[in-house]
Design a protein around this motif. Structure first.
Motif, PDB file in Angstrom:
ATOM      1  N   LEU A  48      -9.413 -24.202  -2.584  1.00 33.87           N
ATOM      2  CA  LEU A  48     -10.461 -25.139  -2.174  1.00 33.87           C
ATOM      3  C   LEU A  48     -11.491 -25.385  -3.271  1.00 33.87           C
ATOM      4  N   TYR A  49     -11.797 -24.370  -4.051  1.00 33.78           N
ATOM      5  CA  TYR A  49     -12.807 -24.520  -5.097  1.00 33.78           C
ATOM      6  C   TYR A  49     -12.210 -24.947  -6.436  1.00 33.78           C
ATOM      7  N   ALA A  50     -11.063 -24.394  -6.802  1.00 32.48           N
ATOM      8  CA  ALA A  50     -10.479 -24.703  -8.112  1.00 32.48           C
ATOM      9  C   ALA A  50      -9.718 -26.028  -8.093  1.00 32.48           C
ATOM     10  N   GLY A  51      -9.161 -26.401  -6.957  1.00 34.09           N
ATOM     11  CA  GLY A  51      -8.386 -27.642  -6.873  1.00 34.09           C
ATOM     12  C   GLY A  51      -9.152 -28.869  -7.326  1.00 34.09           C
ATOM     13  N   PRO A  52     -10.335 -29.119  -6.763  1.00 34.56           N
ATOM     14  CA  PRO A  52     -11.096 -30.287  -7.216  1.00 34.56           C
ATOM     15  C   PRO A  52     -11.502 -30.221  -8.691  1.00 34.56           C
ATOM     16  N   VAL A  53     -11.763 -29.027  -9.187  1.00 33.17           N
ATOM     17  CA  VAL A  53     -12.133 -28.896 -10.601  1.00 33.17           C
ATOM     18  C   VAL A  53     -10.942 -29.270 -11.478  1.00 33.17           C
ATOM     19  N   TYR A  54      -9.769 -28.778 -11.132  1.00 32.07           N
ATOM     20  CA  TYR A  54      -8.563 -29.143 -11.883  1.00 32.07           C
ATOM     21  C   TYR A  54      -8.345 -30.661 -11.847  1.00 32.07           C
ATOM     22  N   LEU A  55      -8.485 -31.245 -10.659  1.00 30.73           N
ATOM     23  CA  LEU A  55      -8.172 -32.666 -10.519  1.00 30.73           C
ATOM     24  C   LEU A  55      -9.258 -33.578 -11.080  1.00 30.73           C
ATOM     25  N   LEU A  56     -10.524 -33.255 -10.826  1.00 27.21           N
ATOM     26  CA  LEU A  56     -11.607 -34.152 -11.231  1.00 27.21           C
ATOM     27  C   LEU A  56     -12.072 -33.929 -12.669  1.00 27.21           C
TER      28      LEU A  56
END
Length: 150
Positions: A48-56
């Motif tokens: 939940l926390y790392a996913g958006p960082v990887y994508l955005l």
């Protein structure tokens, strides 16, 4: 872009597994009356926390790094590898430091360093998975073109 998106998803999953395994405390080592996150809880939180960082953040930075690395296509494979490794390491460290500073205004150097190291590991995980996915894609494309030529 499809290759990068696949790499980002695989990186998030693998990073969540590694992080959850690293910070898992076996029941025999737990203190009484203290709550510890289980492996699956940590896994979900990391996604939940790392996913958006990887994508955005990760995908656009990866595109930028690859454009910079394209200038080194004439050089040897090892120079390209270490150049990419250095840029991905720098990007992971900087993104980690910036995220922590933005999210926690009271962060000091002792907070920033471990978080930046964690992000450095995450960025290099992405870089090496991108190299692997690219290699697999190249092999599959060559194999498909070989089959079509026959």
């Amino acid at each position: 872009m499809r290759k990068r998106l696949l790499t980002a998803v695989l990186s998030v999953i693998l990073f969540a597994i590694i992080f959850s395994w690293f910070f898992f405390v076996p029941s025999s080592q737990r203190e009484p009356n203290v709550y510890y996150f289980g492996f699956s809880e940590t896994f979900v939180f990391v996604i939940l926390y790392a996913g958006p960082v990887y994508l955005l953040a990760g995908l656009p930075i990866s595109i930028l790094i690859d454009k910079l690395a394209a200038k080194f296509q004439r050089n040897s494979k090892w120079k390209r590898y270490f150049f990419g490794f250095g840029l991905y390491s720098l990007a992971g460290t900087l993104v980690g430091a910036l995220l922590l500073i933005l999210l926690n205004q009271n962060a000091n150097l002792f907070d920033v360093i471990p978080f930046s190291i964690c992000c450095l590991v995450a960025s290099n995980l992405y870089y090496h998975l991108l190299l692997l996915v690219s290699k697999i894609d190249l092999v599959l494309n060559n194999r498909c073109s070989f089959v079509q030529e026959e």
